[in-house]
Design a protein around this motif. Structure first.
Motif, PDB file in Angstrom:
ATOM      1  N   GLY A   3       7.680  12.192   2.984  1.00 27.97           N
ATOM      2  CA  GLY A   3       6.468  11.738   2.318  1.00 27.97           C
ATOM      3  C   GLY A   3       5.973  10.406   2.850  1.00 27.97           C
ATOM      4  O   GLY A   3       4.755  10.206   3.016  1.00 27.97           O
ATOM      5  N   LEU A   4       6.905   9.478   3.130  1.00 30.29           N
ATOM      6  CA  LEU A   4       6.498   8.192   3.699  1.00 30.29           C
ATOM      7  C   LEU A   4       5.840   8.369   5.065  1.00 30.29           C
ATOM      8  O   LEU A   4       4.801   7.755   5.348  1.00 30.29           O
ATOM      9  CB  LEU A   4       7.718   7.276   3.829  1.00 30.29           C
ATOM     10  N   VAL A   5       6.445   9.205   5.910  1.00 35.16           N
ATOM     11  CA  VAL A   5       5.878   9.433   7.241  1.00 35.16           C
ATOM     12  C   VAL A   5       4.480  10.035   7.131  1.00 35.16           C
ATOM     13  O   VAL A   5       3.538   9.616   7.817  1.00 35.16           O
ATOM     14  CB  VAL A   5       6.806  10.348   8.064  1.00 35.16           C
ATOM     15  N   LEU A   6       4.302  11.006   6.258  1.00 32.09           N
ATOM     16  CA  LEU A   6       2.994  11.663   6.115  1.00 32.09           C
ATOM     17  C   LEU A   6       1.950  10.692   5.570  1.00 32.09           C
ATOM     18  O   LEU A   6       0.813  10.660   6.045  1.00 32.09           O
ATOM     19  CB  LEU A   6       3.128  12.870   5.186  1.00 32.09           C
ATOM     20  N   TRP A   7       2.326   9.900   4.578  1.00 34.53           N
ATOM     21  CA  TRP A   7       1.353   8.985   3.957  1.00 34.53           C
ATOM     22  C   TRP A   7       0.978   7.846   4.903  1.00 34.53           C
ATOM     23  O   TRP A   7      -0.194   7.512   5.038  1.00 34.53           O
ATOM     24  CB  TRP A   7       1.931   8.425   2.660  1.00 34.53           C
TER      25      TRP A   7
END
Length: 482
Positions: free
Chosen positions: A186-190
């Motif tokens: 989720g961090l990478v995508l956001w």
């Protein structure tokens, strides 16, 4: 009969065949989106249960005080403390059954002394008698498990295995094994999405977009809250896996390989035969030692002698006094202060000779052992007292909200046209792995294999996701061509 003819698909020569899918980092992102989606849909229910049960367990110290106040606390703290032998004798007079297994001194001036008794009918559990240290009055008893009250034990089992026994631990290990994957993905995508937006600023990453509407608004709350919780969730994931069944076994092997275990206290008395300290069985519960001679069992005065020797050796704070586990073994006196700064020193005591025969110090613990021990205490909410509890509660509530927003996004993305209505949104497109750069695939596969070995539950469930995805694709292809 219609005169319309079927269109003929031209056959291209090999040198004019259509090119394969273009490989780029966008393909890697698409694959990560699909993984994040599947993990969110199927693992989120486990995370919800972990968050709710963990939230309940976080405040067990306050719940214990509320439910068991008359056992755990004294009415009027202060004044001279009665000798420990007198307190133990009062407990034994009120509860003569069983054998003395341990005595725990009060953690604070308002707390009671705990006299722990072993009874065969209780199995792993014990009978703990609570004594007012100022009056030697017995306050009552509870059936405890490793020092935990019945309520704390019930909440611990609920969080750990849902009261389903050893098999129930799989649910919490699924949650712990996947939590870090979901958070990191989720961090990478956001953060990747933020790079392409005009609001690619710290504010745009950390705060939700209140001007957005619909699924974009939900996504911003889901992602921004996840960023704030990320460090705490990663901590809970890592510490939860260290005491899980399968991943915990792998972690134990790592400690073995790196000699990272806590130092063991040598409880063999000087001059005793090799292995005497490990002598258990019938002697473990019924033999005491005074100057090397076995007795029928340790009495109240023996506990006080062992405590006096340990105090003289500098062991302060609340301690647990455990009698010898064999005729040629020493007493064990161990500090039990779990609040930072922690105190975990312990000594082996020859009570008859009045001397310390061995000692282990917290300062001598290997780094990995220290991190593991502190991590567990932080996970349980006791390391920093009330601040620790509040942080865990905020993380648990935040995880519940993030999960709810994730499901809401899935619902908001559902088709709403009359000819394509659905209760849920369409999953990300299949086949994203075909567009992932080959070097990334080549490097990623060995990493997945290593992770599958280190975290077996993660490996098995990931394989199940892949099989489910393949079967679903085959079924859809069969319906289209049928």
């Amino acid at each position: 009969m219609s005169s319309t003819t079927e269109p003929v698909t031209p056959v291209l020569p090999p040198d004019q065949a259509p090119p394969g899918p273009e490989r780029s980092w966008a393909g890697a992102r698409a694959l990560l989106v699909r993984l994040h989606f599947y993990a969110g849909v199927f693992v989120a229910p486990f995370l919800l249960v972990v968050a709710v049960t963990g939230l309940a367990y976080t405040f067990t110290p306050q719940l214990d005080r509320l439910v068991y106040e008359k056992w755990l606390t004294v009415g009027h703290p202060g004044g001279p403390v009665r000798p420990l032998a007198e307190q133990i004798a009062a407990a034994r007079q009120a509860y003569p059954e069983g054998t003395l297994a341990a005595v725990v001194t009060p953690p604070g001036p308002e707390d009671t002394t705990r006299v722990v008794l072993s009874l065969p009918e209780l199995g792993e559990k014990q009978r703990t008698v609570f004594v007012d240290p100022y009056t030697a009055q017995v306050k009552g008893h509870l059936t405890t498990w490793w020092g935990s009250t019945p309520l704390a034990t019930w909440l611990d089992d609920l969080h750990r295995n849902l009261h389903l026994g050893e098999g129930g631990r799989l649910y919490s290990e699924v949650a712990a094994s996947w939590l870090w994957v979901i958070v990191a993905g989720g961090l990478v995508l956001w953060l990747g999405r933020a790079r392409g937006r005009r609001a690619a600023s710290v504010r745009g990453v950390l705060l939700p977009d209140r001007t957005a509407r619909g699924v974009r608004r939900t996504r911003s709350w889901h992602a921004a809250t996840g960023v704030w919780l990320a460090l705490g969730l990663l901590f809970l994931s890592a510490t939860g896996m260290t005491w899980s069944h399968y991943a915990g076994d792998r972690f134990g092997r790592l400690l073995d390989a790196t000699r990272g275990h806590a130092p063991e206290l040598d409880t063999a008395l000087p001059g005793a035969g090799q292995g005497a300290a490990a002598d258990g069985g019938e002697h473990a519960e019924h033999a005491g030692h005074q100057g090397g001679a076995a007795t029928a069992g340790p009495g109240p005065a023996d506990f006080e002698k062992a405590l006096a020797v340990a105090r003289g050796a500098g062991l302060g704070g609340t301690v647990q006094i455990t009698p010898p586990q064999g005729p040629a073994a020493a007493w064990t006196v161990a500090q039990k202060d779990n609040t930072w700064p922690v105190h975990y020193d312990q000594v082996a005591v020859d009570a008859g000779a009045g001397e310390v025969t061995a000692r282990t110090r917290w300062a001598d613990y290997p780094l990995l052992s220290k991190l593991s021990k502190l991590g567990v205490q932080g996970h349980m909410g006791v390391l920093f007292g009330l601040v620790n509890q509040i942080l865990l509660a905020v993380i648990a509530v935040g995880l519940i909200l993030v999960t709810a927003w994730g499901y809401r996004m899935w619902w908001q993305r559902r088709p709403t046209r009359a000819d394509r209505s659905s209760r849920f949104g369409t999953p990300p497109a299949r086949g994203a792995w075909r567009t992932v750069p080959r070097p990334l695939l080549a490097a990623g596969l060995p990493v997945l294999v290593a992770l599958g070995w280190a975290l077996p539950v993660l490996g098995v469930t990931l394989a199940a996701f892949v099989v489910l995805d393949v079967v679903t694709g085959l079924m859809r292809r069969t319906r289209r061509t049928g």
